[in-house]
Design a protein around this motif. Structure first.
Motif, short mmCIF file in Angstrom:
data_model
loop_
_atom_site.label_atom_id
_atom_site.label_comp_id
_atom_site.label_asym_id
_atom_site.label_seq_id
_atom_site.Cartn_x
_atom_site.Cartn_y
_atom_site.Cartn_z
N ALA A 6 0.85 -1.19 0.00
CA ALA A 6 0.00 0.00 0.00
C ALA A 6 0.88 1.24 0.00
CB ALA A 6 -0.93 0.01 1.21
N ARG A 7 0.30 2.34 -0.43
CA ARG A 7 1.05 3.61 -0.40
C ARG A 7 1.16 4.16 1.00
NH1 ARG A 7 -1.99 7.28 -4.69
NH2 ARG A 7 -3.77 6.35 -3.60
N PRO A 22 -6.66 8.96 3.41
CA PRO A 22 -6.32 9.12 1.99
C PRO A 22 -6.63 7.85 1.21
CG PRO A 22 -4.53 9.88 3.41
CD PRO A 22 -5.50 9.17 4.29
N GLU A 23 -7.01 7.99 -0.03
CA GLU A 23 -7.32 6.84 -0.86
C GLU A 23 -6.11 5.91 -0.95
OE1 GLU A 23 -8.88 5.80 -5.41
OE2 GLU A 23 -8.72 7.88 -4.72
N GLY A 24 -6.36 4.60 -0.85
CA GLY A 24 -5.29 3.62 -0.93
C GLY A 24 -4.63 3.31 0.39
N THR A 25 -5.10 3.91 1.48
CA THR A 25 -4.53 3.64 2.80
C THR A 25 -5.12 2.36 3.38
OG1 THR A 25 -4.23 6.00 3.25
CG2 THR A 25 -4.19 4.52 5.14
N LEU A 26 -4.27 1.50 3.92
CA LEU A 26 -4.72 0.30 4.62
C LEU A 26 -4.54 0.50 6.12
CD1 LEU A 26 -3.36 -2.69 2.48
CD2 LEU A 26 -5.67 -1.71 2.52
N VAL A 27 -5.51 0.00 6.89
CA VAL A 27 -5.49 0.10 8.34
C VAL A 27 -5.27 -1.29 8.91
CG1 VAL A 27 -6.78 0.74 10.42
CG2 VAL A 27 -7.05 2.08 8.30
N TYR A 28 -4.27 -1.43 9.76
CA TYR A 28 -3.99 -2.69 10.43
C TYR A 28 -4.19 -2.49 11.93
CZ TYR A 28 -2.21 -5.11 6.35
OH TYR A 28 -2.11 -5.75 5.13
N CYS A 29 -5.00 -3.38 12.52
CA CYS A 29 -5.34 -3.23 13.93
C CYS A 29 -5.29 -4.57 14.63
CB CYS A 29 -6.73 -2.60 14.07
SG CYS A 29 -7.25 -2.34 15.79
N CYS A 30 -4.73 -4.58 15.83
CA CYS A 30 -4.70 -5.78 16.66
C CYS A 30 -4.83 -5.34 18.11
CB CYS A 30 -3.42 -6.57 16.45
SG CYS A 30 -3.40 -8.16 17.33
N GLY A 31 -5.65 -6.06 18.86
CA GLY A 31 -5.85 -5.72 20.26
C GLY A 31 -7.13 -6.32 20.79
#
Length: 312
Positions: free
Chosen positions: A108-109, A183-192
């Motif tokens: 991803a960007r 922003p377009e193209g953003t990936l979100v990574y979440c753990c918890g």
């Protein structure tokens, strides 16, 4: 499904990363290189019969000599963390299976990482990978107190891209500050913990979020009727009754399969679906993967119909 690596490894060292967080360094006793892995991978620790637990690899994927995992002591847990904290020391051996990865870092960007408590462990190697790829990224990391938050010294090297937000100092995480107007193209990574993941899910646009859950999400109890499972490689047909998992039915028929959590969170029992439509009840596969129906977690998922053909 490919056969998983499984071996007895030796505890090469122990560190404390925060209050209640023990770090184990594991190596092959003969000095052989360990299997390669990518950010997001976890391994199973086979602590004793009936006691298996999954822990994220949080070291350097380029280091094939040692694996690093971090274990939070959970007083209300089922005994896995207590076993690691109280019974494992330098020189001890522990059986390990894996690595396995359902939380891969996709290209991803830009990335927004959100971690709660021990959920920082799979995120750590992702930060290094994002940095090496030249991507734009930031991390919002919360915990009960600053002393309970692991690896803060390592994270300090990233400067202002990391925001530490202990709850006793800052209150609940300000998710809007990092997730609103992505922003377009953003990936979100979440753990918890589950409530954090649910809150992040409520703020992210479709397709942008990748999560790893330690506990299964709540699932509606419906469609629990009887169905048949045909096992392509074994040549057996097994009836799965109400209240019985595919995993239990298959094992009762004498077919051994790998499994661990039995809650649909670890991915150990993932099985290829050759025909039929699974009723997915896991917390591992993405919505797109579930829609595709190519694999299923047989410890919790069922059938949307009368028959499944599985590669077992």
């Amino acid at each position: 499904m490919t056969e998983a690596y499984e071996a007895e490894l030796v505890v090469d060292g122990i560190e404390f990363a925060a209050d209640g967080v023990l770090v184990l360094l594991l190596r092959d006793p003969s000095g052989e290189p360990l299997p390669g892995w990518e950010p997001g991978a976890h391994v199973d620790l086979l602590l004793r019969p009936g006691l298996e637990r999954q822990f994220s690899l949080c070291g350097d994927p380029a280091d094939r000599t040692r694996w690093r995992i971090a274990v939070l002591r959970e007083p209300a847990g089922r005994g896995g963390s207590a076993h690691v904290h109280d019974r494992l020391g330098p020189g001890d051996k522990v059986r390990v299976r894996g690595p396995r990865n359902h939380f891969r870092l996709e290209p991803a960007r830009a990335y927004r990482f959100v971690a709660g408590g021990i959920g920082i462990t799979p995120i750590l190697p992702m930060l290094a990978a994002a940095e090496a790829a030249g991507a734009e990224w930031s991390l919002l990391y919360g915990g009960r107190t600053r002393r309970s938050m692991a690896f803060t010294a390592e994270l300090a090297a990233y400067g202002g891209r990391v925001t530490l937000a202990p709850e006793d100092e800052c209150g609940l995480l300000d998710l809007g500050s990092v997730l609103d107007d992505l922003p377009e193209g953003t990936l979100v990574y979440c753990c918890g913990p589950g409530p954090l993941l649910d809150a992040v899910e409520g703020r992210c646009p479709a397709g942008a979020l990748r999560v790893e859950r330690f506990q299964p999400r709540d699932q509606p109890v419906e469609g629990d009727g009887e169905f048949e499972v045909e096992l392509a490689r074994s040549g057996l047909t097994v009836t799965v009754g109400p209240g019985v998992s595919v995993l239990d039915a298959v094992r009762a028929a004498g077919v051994e399969v790998l499994y661990s959590c039995t809650e649909g969170t670890c991915g150990t029992c993932e099985t290829d679906v050759l025909d039929g439509t699974p009723d997915h009840r896991d917390s591992v596969l993405t919505a797109e993967e579930q829609e595709g129906g190519e694999t299923m977690m047989i410890c919790v998922s069922r059938c949307r119909g009368r028959r499944l053909l599985l590669d077992l």
